[in-house]
Design an enzyme around this catalytic site. Structure first.
Site, PDB file in Angstrom:
ATOM      1  N   ALA A   2      36.362  25.415 -61.030  1.00  0.00           N
ATOM      2  CA  ALA A   2      35.893  24.735 -59.828  1.00  0.00           C
ATOM      3  C   ALA A   2      36.607  25.274 -58.603  1.00  0.00           C
ATOM      4  O   ALA A   2      37.534  26.081 -58.698  1.00  0.00           O
ATOM      5  CB  ALA A   2      36.133  23.226 -59.962  1.00  0.00           C
ATOM      6  N   LYS A  59      35.703  18.564 -54.654  1.00  0.00           N
ATOM      7  CA  LYS A  59      35.829  19.503 -55.771  1.00  0.00           C
ATOM      8  C   LYS A  59      34.448  19.737 -56.354  1.00  0.00           C
ATOM      9  O   LYS A  59      33.766  18.791 -56.759  1.00  0.00           O
ATOM     10  CB  LYS A  59      36.774  18.936 -56.839  1.00  0.00           C
ATOM     11  CG  LYS A  59      37.003  19.864 -58.022  1.00  0.00           C
ATOM     12  CD  LYS A  59      38.031  19.267 -58.980  1.00  0.00           C
ATOM     13  CE  LYS A  59      38.291  20.178 -60.170  1.00  0.00           C
ATOM     14  NZ  LYS A  59      39.303  19.607 -61.101  1.00  0.00           N
ATOM     15  N   ASP A 113      48.050  19.241 -67.866  1.00  0.00           N
ATOM     16  CA  ASP A 113      47.935  20.545 -67.209  1.00  0.00           C
ATOM     17  C   ASP A 113      48.751  20.586 -65.907  1.00  0.00           C
ATOM     18  O   ASP A 113      48.224  20.930 -64.844  1.00  0.00           O
ATOM     19  CB  ASP A 113      46.466  20.850 -66.918  1.00  0.00           C
ATOM     20  CG  ASP A 113      46.212  22.336 -66.677  1.00  0.00           C
ATOM     21  OD1 ASP A 113      47.069  23.153 -67.069  1.00  0.00           O
ATOM     22  OD2 ASP A 113      45.166  22.676 -66.101  1.00  0.00           O
TER      23      ASP A 113
END
Length: 539
Positions: A161, A178, A311
């Site tokens: 993205a 986003k 992450d």
């Protein structure tokens, strides 16, 4: 009257051409898709075949070859470069896979991890027109219907993205938008299938190197990461969890609205955590940033019902000034990208806490016990597992200083060479195939946060972060010990509660004393700290 033969031929040819053209037009999308799919698949098969051939012949050579290490290293490098080229050409999900592989230095030799580093910056940029068409397809309205202003230049781009600054038409609020790369929908399923095919083929040729779990995890995680509604839910849940813990300097952008391929969030910005010039200029203590990160992510791992962000790399965190707080804690950490979350089952969270306390106190008996409880690992496997969860050589874990000793270049080189020879690598890969998948994501989180911490170049090294970890692990064990005790008016229950509280209190008190010591040194103007873990190891 019959049409002359030459004219008939021309008419027939024109008809055939017209029908062919019309058919090609009607099926052009299918033809284009089939051609590109074949091309993407052929690249994967080509690289896979040549890499398997290279490794097959190098691994058949006798182990006593004095040049074996050099030859194997050259093979690693050659195969990694070949794979990198294919990943860059295929793009899409393969960029995401390559970026993930760079962090797997505990199962991949340095030649592979280092070669894939350029993929961190190989992020595609989708055009404004492609994004607008995607939004219209998904929502029935274009970008201009939602936003009075939409900057076509993204402020950040990743493999899946990119993010734009925009202004909401309805409220005038400045937001971060986003948007998913439109082409991902077309190729994600094929790319996942090719990834699983690759790992399955590697396992068939080299049964001792089974990394099919990587493909399984990708097949589970990627569809969730590609659904931004899931990311929106994760962000809101994490925000609500930490809202009741105001002592953490964590900020999570609010979610305005979310659709499958578009996510609109509160616009919050800051500096990279490794922007040391920004930290020093604004009087932000690097050690306090390190401690804050340790508390935030240990809360996610060991906190009851806590959501785990899996992450936390440098691009997903930022730091900003908080003028309401005094130096050196005058900052807030912003956490972005909530697509990859996991919930840790309670029994695993507690077993993981036990094994960390065993590692920090160098209790080999407890390490064996909980390595078996987590994944059924035997006495030969638990030292490798201890290395995997700490990112350290097992000899360092057993040394006098233990894991509190700062990692140096020599240790990293020795660990990489041990992987490169194949023996340790095969054992580690076999072990990871047995470990619950959520533990693998915890290991990934640990690796990423360890890298963030090392990039801060703190004064006291890893000592304080390990003491913070011990405090959270000890509290997790404390909760386990007092669970179901019943009324404390019963002498037996009160006794058990007191013992559990004493065990936890010892760890918490040592951390508090150490932090008071650091604060006193800072006030006195000392800039370096030398400390060990002896107190913790005598816990």
């Amino acid at each position: 009257m019959r049409t002359p033969r030459p004219r008939r031929r021309v008419a027939i040819a024109a008809t055939i051409l017209l029908l062919t053209g019309a058919g090609a037009f009607a099926f052009s999308d299918r033809i284009r898709y089939a051609y590109i799919a074949l091309e993407r698949s052929a690249r994967v098969v080509y690289v896979l075949a040549f890499n398997i051939n290279d490794y097959y012949w190098i691994l058949r050579k006798p182990g006593d070859d004095p040049e074996m290490n050099a030859k194997l290293s050259a093979t690693h490098k050659r195969c990694a470069e070949r794979t990198l080229d294919a990943m860059e050409r295929n793009g899409s999900v393969f960029i995401k896979l390559g970026q993930h592989l760079t962090s797997l230095n505990y199962i991949l030799p340095n030649e592979w991890c280092d070669t894939f580093i350029p993929l961190q910056d190989k992020c595609p940029i989708s055009s404004y027109s492609a994004i607008d068409a995607m939004v219209r397809q998904d929502t029935g309205m274009g970008l201009e219907d939602y936003f009075s202003d939409f900057d076509p230049r993204p402020i950040g781009a990743a493999s899946l993205a990119q993010v734009h600054i925009a202004t909401l038409k309805a409220t005038g609020e400045k937001v971060a938008v986003k948007v998913q790369h439109p082409h991902l929908d077309e190729w994600s399923k094929l790319d996942i299938a090719l990834t699983n095919f690759t790992f399955g083929t590697i396992k068939w040729w080299f049964p001792s190197y089974d990394i099919t779990w990587l493909g399984d995890e990708m097949a589970t995680s990627l569809p969730k990461e590609l659904d931004f509604r899931e990311e929106g839910r994760n962000a809101l849940r994490a925000k609500a969890y930490f809202a009741r813990l105001p002592q953490y300097p964590l900020v999570i952008p609010d979610v305005v609205w979310a659709d499958r391929r578009i996510l609109v969030m509160e616009y919050l910005t800051g500096h990279r955590l490794d922007d040391l010039a920004f930290l020093d200029k604004n009087g932000i203590d690097r050690d306090e940033v390190s401690a804050a990160l340790a508390r935030i992510f240990n809360e996610m791992i060991f906190g009851k019902d806590a959501p785990l962000h899996c992450d936390p790399h440098g691009g997903n965190l930022a730091i900003r000034i908080n003028p309401a707080k005094r130096r050196p804690r005058n900052f807030e950490v912003i956490l972005y990208d909530h697509g990859l979350y996991r919930d840790i089952p309670e029994y695993l969270r507690r077993a993981y806490a036990h094994i960390w306390l065993a590692v920090l106190s160098q209790d080999m008996k407890e390490m064996r016990k909980y390595a078996y409880e987590i994944a059924g690992l035997d006495d030969d496997e638990f030292p490798i597992f201890a290395s995997a969860i700490t990112g350290r050589d097992y000899r360092v874990i057993r040394s006098e200083q233990g894991v509190a000793k700062e990692r140096n270049t020599e240790e990293k080189r020795a660990f990489s060479e041990a992987l490169g020879t194949g023996g340790l690598l095969e054992k580690l890969v076999h072990l990871l195939a047995k470990v619950p998948r959520v533990i693998l994501l915890i290991l990934k989180t640990n690796d990423l946060t360890r890298s963030l911490d090392e990039n801060l170049h703190t004064r006291e090294g890893p000592v304080r972060t390990f003491m913070i970890l011990a405090r959270y692990a000890a509290h997790c064990v404390f909760e386990e010990q007092i669970e179901g005790l019943g009324s404390l008016w019963w002498p037996g229950n009160l006794w058990l509660y007191s013992i559990a509280l004493l065990d936890y209190g010892q760890v918490a008190a040592k951390l508090k004393a150490y932090e008071l010591y650091l604060s006193a040194r800072r006030r006195l103007g000392y800039t370096s700290v030398l400390a060990g873990m002896d107190g913790l190891q005598r816990r």
